[in-house]
Design a protein around this motif. Structure first.
Motif, mmCIF file in Angstrom:
data_model
loop_
_atom_site.group_PDB
_atom_site.id
_atom_site.type_symbol
_atom_site.label_atom_id
_atom_site.label_comp_id
_atom_site.label_asym_id
_atom_site.label_seq_id
_atom_site.Cartn_x
_atom_site.Cartn_y
_atom_site.Cartn_z
ATOM 1 N N ALA A 36 43.153 42.825 33.790
ATOM 2 C CA ALA A 36 42.869 44.049 33.040
ATOM 3 C C ALA A 36 43.950 44.331 32.001
ATOM 4 C CB ALA A 36 42.759 45.231 33.995
ATOM 5 N N PRO A 37 43.533 44.776 30.811
ATOM 6 C CA PRO A 37 44.529 45.177 29.798
ATOM 7 C C PRO A 37 45.255 46.454 30.238
ATOM 8 C CG PRO A 37 42.292 45.622 29.025
ATOM 9 C CD PRO A 37 42.162 44.908 30.331
ATOM 10 N N THR A 38 46.372 46.717 29.635
ATOM 11 C CA THR A 38 47.211 47.863 29.984
ATOM 12 C C THR A 38 46.440 49.173 29.932
ATOM 13 O OG1 THR A 38 49.143 46.703 29.139
ATOM 14 C CG2 THR A 38 49.349 49.085 29.398
ATOM 15 N N GLU A 39 45.614 49.357 28.918
ATOM 16 C CA GLU A 39 44.863 50.606 28.768
ATOM 17 C C GLU A 39 43.932 50.821 29.950
ATOM 18 O OE1 GLU A 39 44.763 48.130 26.407
ATOM 19 O OE2 GLU A 39 46.283 48.982 25.072
ATOM 20 N N GLU A 40 43.264 49.753 30.382
ATOM 21 C CA GLU A 40 42.352 49.868 31.517
ATOM 22 C C GLU A 40 43.122 50.149 32.802
ATOM 23 O OE1 GLU A 40 39.587 46.751 33.780
ATOM 24 O OE2 GLU A 40 38.881 47.243 31.749
ATOM 25 N N ARG A 41 44.253 49.525 32.957
ATOM 26 C CA ARG A 41 45.086 49.784 34.131
ATOM 27 C C ARG A 41 45.495 51.256 34.181
ATOM 28 N NH1 ARG A 41 49.214 44.937 35.636
ATOM 29 N NH2 ARG A 41 47.660 43.316 35.966
ATOM 30 N N GLU A 42 45.809 51.829 33.049
ATOM 31 C CA GLU A 42 46.192 53.247 32.992
ATOM 32 C C GLU A 42 45.023 54.145 33.397
ATOM 33 O OE1 GLU A 42 47.762 53.853 29.068
ATOM 34 O OE2 GLU A 42 49.570 52.690 29.521
#
Length: 82
Positions: A36-42
């Motif tokens: 998952a990209p950082t934005e999705e992880r957030e």
């Protein structure tokens, strides 16, 4: 914090008061988190901060999540095969 430690902490945070929510969150963690990209992880971390009753209504479709990003991730998590 290394990825293995983070994953253990997240797995603990995925333990909710409802078995169904536990399974949905853990399914995402096992299958999607690593790529998952950082934005999705957030967004996932945001969901972990939400109250169980609200999450239940969102995941079961009784209520729509008022935020676009979490709503999209909820739909993706719900679509993951069991």
């Amino acid at each position: 914090m290394d990825e293995a430690t983070l994953l253990k902490k997240l797995r603990w945070r995925c333990r909710r008061g409802m078995r169904e929510l536990d399974q949905l969150f853990e399914r995402y963690l096992d299958r999607e988190w690593a790529g998952a990209p950082t934005e999705e992880r957030e967004v996932f971390l945001f969901l972990l901060e939400c109250e169980d009753d609200r999450l239940w209504r969102w995941f079961m479709g009784y209520e729509e999540c008022p935020h676009a990003e979490p709503a999209a991730l909820i739909a993706r998590i719900r679509a993951l095969p069991a």
